[in-house]
Design an enzyme around this catalytic site. Structure first.
Site, PDB file in Angstrom:
ATOM      1  N   SER A 298     -37.760 -29.058  14.436  1.00 18.71           N
ATOM      2  CA  SER A 298     -38.955 -29.156  13.940  1.00 18.71           C
ATOM      3  C   SER A 298     -39.092 -27.705  13.316  1.00 18.71           C
ATOM      4  O   SER A 298     -38.559 -26.570  13.984  1.00 18.71           O
ATOM      5  CB  SER A 298     -40.089 -29.438  14.785  1.00 18.71           C
ATOM      6  OG  SER A 298     -41.150 -28.809  14.358  1.00 18.71           O
TER       7      SER A 298
ATOM      8  N   TYR B 253     -43.661 -27.504  23.013  1.00 17.91           N
ATOM      9  CA  TYR B 253     -42.910 -28.285  22.034  1.00 17.91           C
ATOM     10  C   TYR B 253     -42.001 -27.280  21.291  1.00 17.91           C
ATOM     11  O   TYR B 253     -40.912 -27.691  21.009  1.00 17.91           O
ATOM     12  CB  TYR B 253     -43.977 -28.868  21.194  1.00 17.91           C
ATOM     13  CG  TYR B 253     -43.389 -29.794  20.190  1.00 17.91           C
ATOM     14  CD1 TYR B 253     -42.711 -31.025  20.506  1.00 17.91           C
ATOM     15  CD2 TYR B 253     -43.490 -29.384  18.781  1.00 17.91           C
ATOM     16  CE1 TYR B 253     -41.985 -31.635  19.170  1.00 17.91           C
ATOM     17  CE2 TYR B 253     -42.997 -30.180  17.715  1.00 17.91           C
ATOM     18  CZ  TYR B 253     -42.230 -31.119  18.077  1.00 17.91           C
ATOM     19  OH  TYR B 253     -41.769 -31.786  16.940  1.00 17.91           O
TER      20      TYR B 253
HETATM   21  N1  LIG Z   1     -43.918 -36.456  12.963  1.00 15.39           N
HETATM   22  C1  LIG Z   1     -43.587 -35.342  12.605  1.00 15.39           C
HETATM   23  O1  LIG Z   1     -44.734 -34.333  12.000  1.00 15.39           O
HETATM   24  C2  LIG Z   1     -42.402 -34.321  13.347  1.00 15.39           C
HETATM   25  C3  LIG Z   1     -42.258 -33.173  12.447  1.00 15.39           C
HETATM   26  C4  LIG Z   1     -41.186 -32.220  13.021  1.00 15.39           C
HETATM   27  C5  LIG Z   1     -40.283 -32.855  14.133  1.00 15.39           C
HETATM   28  N2  LIG Z   1     -40.371 -34.183  14.415  1.00 15.39           N
HETATM   29  C6  LIG Z   1     -39.480 -34.679  15.344  1.00 15.39           C
HETATM   30  O2  LIG Z   1     -38.879 -35.811  14.766  1.00 15.39           O
HETATM   31  C7  LIG Z   1     -38.468 -36.692  15.915  1.00 15.39           C
HETATM   32  C8  LIG Z   1     -38.970 -38.066  15.599  1.00 15.39           C
HETATM   33  O3  LIG Z   1     -40.239 -38.311  15.622  1.00 15.39           O
HETATM   34  P1  LIG Z   1     -41.180 -39.126  14.924  1.00 15.39           P
HETATM   35  O4  LIG Z   1     -42.249 -38.267  14.022  1.00 15.39           O
HETATM   36  O5  LIG Z   1     -40.401 -40.345  14.276  1.00 15.39           O
HETATM   37  O6  LIG Z   1     -42.284 -39.733  16.167  1.00 15.39           O
HETATM   38  P2  LIG Z   1     -42.337 -41.372  16.561  1.00 15.39           P
HETATM   39  O7  LIG Z   1     -42.677 -42.251  15.623  1.00 15.39           O
HETATM   40  O8  LIG Z   1     -43.131 -41.286  17.851  1.00 15.39           O
HETATM   41  O9  LIG Z   1     -40.969 -41.569  17.282  1.00 15.39           O
HETATM   42  C9  LIG Z   1     -40.226 -40.965  18.442  1.00 15.39           C
HETATM   43  C10 LIG Z   1     -39.019 -41.732  18.969  1.00 15.39           C
HETATM   44  O10 LIG Z   1     -38.362 -41.294  19.942  1.00 15.39           O
HETATM   45  C11 LIG Z   1     -38.274 -41.990  20.978  1.00 15.39           C
HETATM   46  N3  LIG Z   1     -38.582 -41.495  22.248  1.00 15.39           N
HETATM   47  C12 LIG Z   1     -39.517 -40.866  22.799  1.00 15.39           C
HETATM   48  N4  LIG Z   1     -39.183 -40.590  23.941  1.00 15.39           N
HETATM   49  C13 LIG Z   1     -38.241 -41.251  24.537  1.00 15.39           C
HETATM   50  C14 LIG Z   1     -37.527 -41.242  25.816  1.00 15.39           C
HETATM   51  N5  LIG Z   1     -38.008 -40.704  27.025  1.00 15.39           N
HETATM   52  N6  LIG Z   1     -36.598 -41.850  25.793  1.00 15.39           N
HETATM   53  C15 LIG Z   1     -36.024 -42.606  24.598  1.00 15.39           C
HETATM   54  N7  LIG Z   1     -36.610 -42.524  23.506  1.00 15.39           N
HETATM   55  C16 LIG Z   1     -37.795 -41.858  23.427  1.00 15.39           C
HETATM   56  C17 LIG Z   1     -39.262 -43.243  20.923  1.00 15.39           C
HETATM   57  O11 LIG Z   1     -39.003 -44.419  21.308  1.00 15.39           O
HETATM   58  P3  LIG Z   1     -40.066 -45.713  21.700  1.00 15.39           P
HETATM   59  O12 LIG Z   1     -40.863 -45.762  20.494  1.00 15.39           O
HETATM   60  O13 LIG Z   1     -39.132 -46.919  21.871  1.00 15.39           O
HETATM   61  O14 LIG Z   1     -40.805 -45.229  22.906  1.00 15.39           O
HETATM   62  C18 LIG Z   1     -39.505 -43.242  19.296  1.00 15.39           C
HETATM   63  O15 LIG Z   1     -38.181 -44.006  18.769  1.00 15.39           O
HETATM   64  C19 LIG Z   1     -38.846 -36.054  17.134  1.00 15.39           C
HETATM   65  O16 LIG Z   1     -37.921 -35.234  17.712  1.00 15.39           O
HETATM   66  C20 LIG Z   1     -39.942 -35.117  16.814  1.00 15.39           C
HETATM   67  O17 LIG Z   1     -40.246 -34.088  17.778  1.00 15.39           O
HETATM   68  C21 LIG Z   1     -41.364 -34.707  14.037  1.00 15.39           C
END
Ligand SMILES: NC(=O)c1ccc[n+]([C@@H]2O[C@H](COP(=O)([O-])OP(=O)(O)OC[C@H]3O[C@@H](n4cnc5c(N)ncnc54)[C@H](OP(=O)(O)O)[C@@H]3O)[C@@H](O)[C@H]2O)c1
Length: 242
Positions: A130, A143
């Site tokens: 991130s 985070y």
């Molecule tokens: N959205 C943003 O603005 C943003 C910005 C920068 C970086 N990121 C990073 O991008 C990545 C994906 O995030 P996203 O935005 O796609 O969020 P999201 O839609 O909430 O997806 C998160 C994913 O991680 C999985 N996960 C969370 N905790 C877990 C655990 N304990 N064991 C196994 N799987 C787990 C979830 O699985 P389940 O749904 O099955 O629980 C889901 O598939 C993350 O690392 C986040 O930090 C996001």
């Protein structure tokens, strides 16, 4: 590295960036193993992409999940969670969960899946970090620290490996359920969220072109570079606009 025919594991494939990455990988001809906790959502993405679903919690069973995944050529370590608010109000449980899911689990998975790639002389690991890990974000200190850890872990690994590529993708704000799940909606008017498909394309491109570091959107490399070159100026600007 060519993705056609490659065995690719995507963690966090049941939602957001991971689900979009699975779709993009399937388009590129990859054979997919998809990880997540929510069986229904994960199996739906698996059915759509021809992938195999491995359901489980990375916070408690990274080793068991890695062995269920089997050997892979590419690891996309994407699963992660957020928490926002003043540090003094952050429950200890949330600190543990973020450090385990965002940092320890990706390191453990890499530790378990990398030897096969090294042995075969071919492979790639991508970490979805991130911008928070590059510059530090107010009220997201834990985070930010987990993502900074991931970025530096990747850097060290890159120095260590010869035949296996290592990439870091640093998104800004992405339009996924991430903010609802962390319990604090994204409230700023700027920067505007980008669609998860844009990050997914950056992940695929990082592997295909062997890119070490990709910011999404690309202009986010500017604050990161300013912080590196002129940290005092960066702090002034962050205090004013951050
Ligand atoms: N959205 C943003 O603005 C943003 C910005 C920068 C970086 N990121 C990073 O991008 C990545 C994906 O995030 P996203 O935005 O796609 O969020 P999201 O839609 O909430 O997806 C998160 C994913 O991680 C999985 N996960 C969370 N905790 C877990 C655990 N304990 N064991 C196994 N799987 C787990 C979830 O699985 P389940 O749904 O099955 O629980 C889901 O598939 C993350 O690392 C986040 O930090 C996001």
């Amino acid at each position: 590295m060519r993705l056609s025919g490659a065995r690719v594991l995507v963690t966090g494939a049941s939602s957001g960036i991971g689900a979009a990455t699975a779709r993009e990988m399937a388009e590129a001809g990859a054979r997919l193993v998809l990880m997540g906790r929510d069986r229904r959502r994960l199996e739906s993405v698996a059915a759509e992409t021809g992938g195999r679903a491995v359901v489980g919690d990375l916070a408690t069973d990274a080793a068991g999940l890695a062995s269920q995944a089997g050997p892979v050529d590419v690891l996309v370590s994407n699963a992660g969670a957020g928490w926002a608010g003043p540090l003094a109000r952050m429950p200890g449980e949330a600190v543990e969960r973020l450090t385990t899911v965002n940092l320890t689990a990706p390191i453990l998975l890499t530790r378990l899946l990398l030897p096969g790639m090294v042995e075969r002389g071919r492979g790639h690991v991508v970490f979805v970090a991130s911008i928070a890990g590059a510059v530090g974000v107010r009220e997201e200190a834990v985070y930010s620290a987990t993502k900074a850890g991931l970025i530096v872990f990747a850097e060290g690994l890159r120095h260590e490996l010869r035949d296996v590529g290592v990439s870091v993708v640093l998104p800004g704000v992405v339009d996924t359920p991430f903010f609802d799940r962390r319990g604090m909606p994204y409230a700023r008017r700027w920067p505007r969220p980008v669609p998860p498909e844009r990050v997914a394309r950056a992940v695929v491109s990082a592997i295909e072109h062997g890119r070490a570091e990709t910011y999404v959107p690309g202009w986010l490399r500017v604050p990161s570079r300013v912080r590196g070159a002129a940290p005092g100026l960066f702090r002034l600007l962050a205090a004013r606009f951050g």
